[in-house]
Write an enzyme that holds these catalytic residues in place. Sequence first.
Site, PDB file in Angstrom:
ATOM      1  N   LEU A  29       2.866  -1.736  -6.487  1.00 26.32           N
ATOM      2  CA  LEU A  29       1.609  -2.470  -6.653  1.00 26.32           C
ATOM      3  C   LEU A  29       1.463  -3.607  -5.654  1.00 26.32           C
ATOM      4  CD1 LEU A  29       1.647  -2.614 -10.556  1.00 26.32           C
ATOM      5  CD2 LEU A  29       0.577  -0.897  -9.071  1.00 26.32           C
ATOM      6  N   ALA A  31      -1.787  -6.744  -4.249  1.00 27.87           N
ATOM      7  CA  ALA A  31      -2.893  -7.582  -4.742  1.00 27.87           C
ATOM      8  C   ALA A  31      -4.180  -6.775  -4.980  1.00 27.87           C
ATOM      9  CB  ALA A  31      -3.150  -8.723  -3.764  1.00 27.87           C
ATOM     10  N   GLY A  32      -4.319  -5.646  -4.276  1.00 25.65           N
ATOM     11  CA  GLY A  32      -5.492  -4.792  -4.516  1.00 25.65           C
ATOM     12  C   GLY A  32      -5.471  -4.243  -5.936  1.00 25.65           C
ATOM     13  N   HIS A  33      -4.310  -3.734  -6.361  1.00 26.40           N
ATOM     14  CA  HIS A  33      -4.189  -3.232  -7.741  1.00 26.40           C
ATOM     15  C   HIS A  33      -4.430  -4.372  -8.735  1.00 26.40           C
ATOM     16  CE1 HIS A  33      -1.364  -0.322  -5.610  1.00 26.40           C
ATOM     17  NE2 HIS A  33      -2.230   0.490  -6.185  1.00 26.40           N
ATOM     18  N   ASP A 146     -10.449   3.686  -1.217  1.00 30.83           N
ATOM     19  CA  ASP A 146     -10.447   5.148  -1.297  1.00 30.83           C
ATOM     20  C   ASP A 146     -11.859   5.587  -1.680  1.00 30.83           C
ATOM     21  OD1 ASP A 146      -7.570   5.671  -0.831  1.00 30.83           O
ATOM     22  OD2 ASP A 146      -7.368   4.436  -2.615  1.00 30.83           O
ATOM     23  N   GLN A 149     -12.508   9.204  -2.728  1.00 28.98           N
ATOM     24  CA  GLN A 149     -11.867   9.453  -4.029  1.00 28.98           C
ATOM     25  C   GLN A 149     -12.785   8.960  -5.167  1.00 28.98           C
ATOM     26  OE1 GLN A 149      -7.552   8.876  -5.156  1.00 28.98           O
ATOM     27  NE2 GLN A 149      -8.320   6.891  -5.841  1.00 28.98           N
ATOM     28  N   SER A 182      -0.302   0.647  -0.363  1.00 28.07           N
ATOM     29  CA  SER A 182       1.152   0.791  -0.526  1.00 28.07           C
ATOM     30  C   SER A 182       1.762   1.352   0.752  1.00 28.07           C
ATOM     31  CB  SER A 182       1.470   1.706  -1.703  1.00 28.07           C
ATOM     32  OG  SER A 182       0.827   1.208  -2.859  1.00 28.07           O
TER      33      SER A 182
END
Length: 281
Positions: A29, A31-33, A146, A149, A182
């Site tokens: 993980l 900072a985006g998550h 994404d 996605q 990641s």
Amino acid sequence: MQVLETIAEVRAARRGLTSLGLVPTMGFLHAGHLSLVERAKAECGAVAVSIFVNPTQFGPSEDLSRYPRDLPRDLAMLEAAGVELVFTPQPAEIYPLGFSTRVEVGAVAGPLEGASRPGHFAGVATVVAKLFNIVQPTRAYFGQKDAQQSVVIRRMTRDLDLPVEVVVAPTVREADGLALSSRNAYLTPEQRTAAPVLFRALSKAQASFTLGERNAETLRNAMRDVIANTPEAEVDYVSLADPDTMEELVLIDTRALASLAIRFGHTRLIDNLLLEETARL
Ligand code: PAF
């Protein structure tokens, strides 16, 4: 925080929760998550995060075995973020012996990532459909990084009448513009220095669009020109597409998704910016 490995445990923990946000992840993980978790915390009564490196979305020559993993670190980050449930299944829990169903989303999954990574979106759609059924979230959170996605997942959710609101949150970037991923962990120091070229190319397209350029090929060429100055960067694709259908555009009306995939050695990075006419007062 409950850390659960089985579908039965998740179903039991889900009971009694009225509003639940799900952040599906493959772990390692960043900072985006955490920005997705924060948004889910603000909008939902409880938050679940799944950590599962989904084998079916990796091609045979892709990075499944070397995909970065650090579960203890991920769990510490999620505990600190105030997450209630973490689902960390083993592959056999998700794909037991005899598993043979695939969710294939149509046209929006075909070009760009779909063309470069055959089978990728069927793997993503299948695992996300399963996660939606297992966790039964009211909302699910995905990153704009994404972009295709997100379009594929929205299409699938609508087509299969899945009772989940799909939320797409802005890309989180390093100070030099590199989108958090990641896979950035694979970059050598030289490649890391070169990697902000993705954002520079996208920013160039955005600047030309803002100045009134509406010819899609001119904008693609502007991005290619920026990348050509970075010898470490090898173009996989450069795209100016309709953000709803993912079809390449000739002329832009009011909106376009500028996106690109670039290889740095064995590491492939993607990024995008939505080009949008702002309403004139
Ligand atoms: O974006 C990701 O990390 C993955 O594609 C997802 C949505 C968790 C499915 O495995």
